[in-house]
Write a protein that holds these residues in place. Sequence first.
Motif, short mmCIF file in Angstrom:
data_model
loop_
_atom_site.label_atom_id
_atom_site.label_comp_id
_atom_site.label_asym_id
_atom_site.label_seq_id
_atom_site.Cartn_x
_atom_site.Cartn_y
_atom_site.Cartn_z
N UNK A 159 -14.56 80.16 -20.55
CA UNK A 159 -14.45 78.84 -19.92
C UNK A 159 -13.32 77.99 -20.50
N UNK A 160 -12.66 78.47 -21.53
CA UNK A 160 -11.47 77.79 -22.04
C UNK A 160 -10.22 78.17 -21.24
N UNK A 161 -10.35 79.11 -20.33
CA UNK A 161 -9.22 79.51 -19.51
C UNK A 161 -8.73 78.35 -18.67
N UNK A 162 -7.44 78.04 -18.80
CA UNK A 162 -6.86 76.90 -18.09
C UNK A 162 -5.36 76.85 -18.40
N UNK A 163 -4.68 75.98 -17.70
CA UNK A 163 -3.32 75.62 -18.09
C UNK A 163 -3.43 74.42 -19.04
N UNK A 164 -2.82 74.54 -20.19
CA UNK A 164 -2.88 73.50 -21.21
C UNK A 164 -1.58 72.71 -21.20
N UNK A 165 -1.74 71.38 -21.27
CA UNK A 165 -0.60 70.48 -21.23
C UNK A 165 -0.57 69.60 -22.47
N UNK A 166 0.62 69.44 -23.01
CA UNK A 166 0.85 68.49 -24.10
C UNK A 166 1.20 67.13 -23.49
N UNK A 167 0.70 66.08 -24.10
CA UNK A 167 0.96 64.73 -23.59
C UNK A 167 1.31 63.80 -24.75
N UNK B 38 -8.71 83.61 -21.29
CA UNK B 38 -9.67 84.24 -22.20
C UNK B 38 -10.49 85.22 -21.38
N UNK B 39 -10.27 86.48 -21.63
CA UNK B 39 -10.92 87.51 -20.83
C UNK B 39 -10.94 88.83 -21.59
N UNK C 246 -12.41 87.12 -25.63
CA UNK C 246 -13.41 86.14 -26.10
C UNK C 246 -13.64 86.29 -27.60
N UNK C 247 -13.72 85.14 -28.27
CA UNK C 247 -13.88 85.12 -29.72
C UNK C 247 -12.57 85.10 -30.47
N UNK D 246 -4.79 74.43 -32.55
CA UNK D 246 -5.36 75.70 -33.02
C UNK D 246 -6.68 75.91 -32.30
N UNK D 247 -6.78 77.01 -31.60
CA UNK D 247 -7.97 77.29 -30.80
C UNK D 247 -8.65 78.55 -31.34
N UNK D 248 -9.86 78.39 -31.84
CA UNK D 248 -10.63 79.50 -32.38
C UNK D 248 -11.89 79.73 -31.54
N UNK D 249 -12.49 80.87 -31.73
CA UNK D 249 -13.74 81.21 -31.02
C UNK D 249 -13.62 80.93 -29.53
#
Length: 119
Positions: free
Chosen positions: A88-96, A117-118, A13-14, A81-84
């Motif tokens: 709860x941002x934990x997920x599978x991310x998909x480009x579309x 994120x853990x 986290x962070x 770009x993912x900061x902070x």
Amino acid sequence: VHIVQSGGGLVQPGGSLRLSCAASGFTFSSHVMSWYRQAPGKERDMVAVIGSATSSTNYADSVKGRFTISRDNAKNTVYLQMNSLKPEDTAVYYCNSWGPTDWGPRTYWGQGTQVTVSS
């Protein structure tokens, strides 16, 4: 058509991560590019979108001020770009992608990449 994602992984986290999505087989600069995410047991939701012509951006309220979407049309690549980062941002991310092709408007998806994120 190929859409290949990279990046992701485990972060505290962070922390920060950057996702990349490299596309080929269509006119990348003409396509609206987006990032979606899907957490276990939840629907796939849009996280960020960047326009084709103007590169205007829009974000889900949950990530505003923390995530930045960008594109490099010379490299046919879109970034997130993912900061902070938060748990709860934990997920599978998909480009579309969505836009014109020789066969009419089409949407394409990347293969997905896990972000955890853990601590």
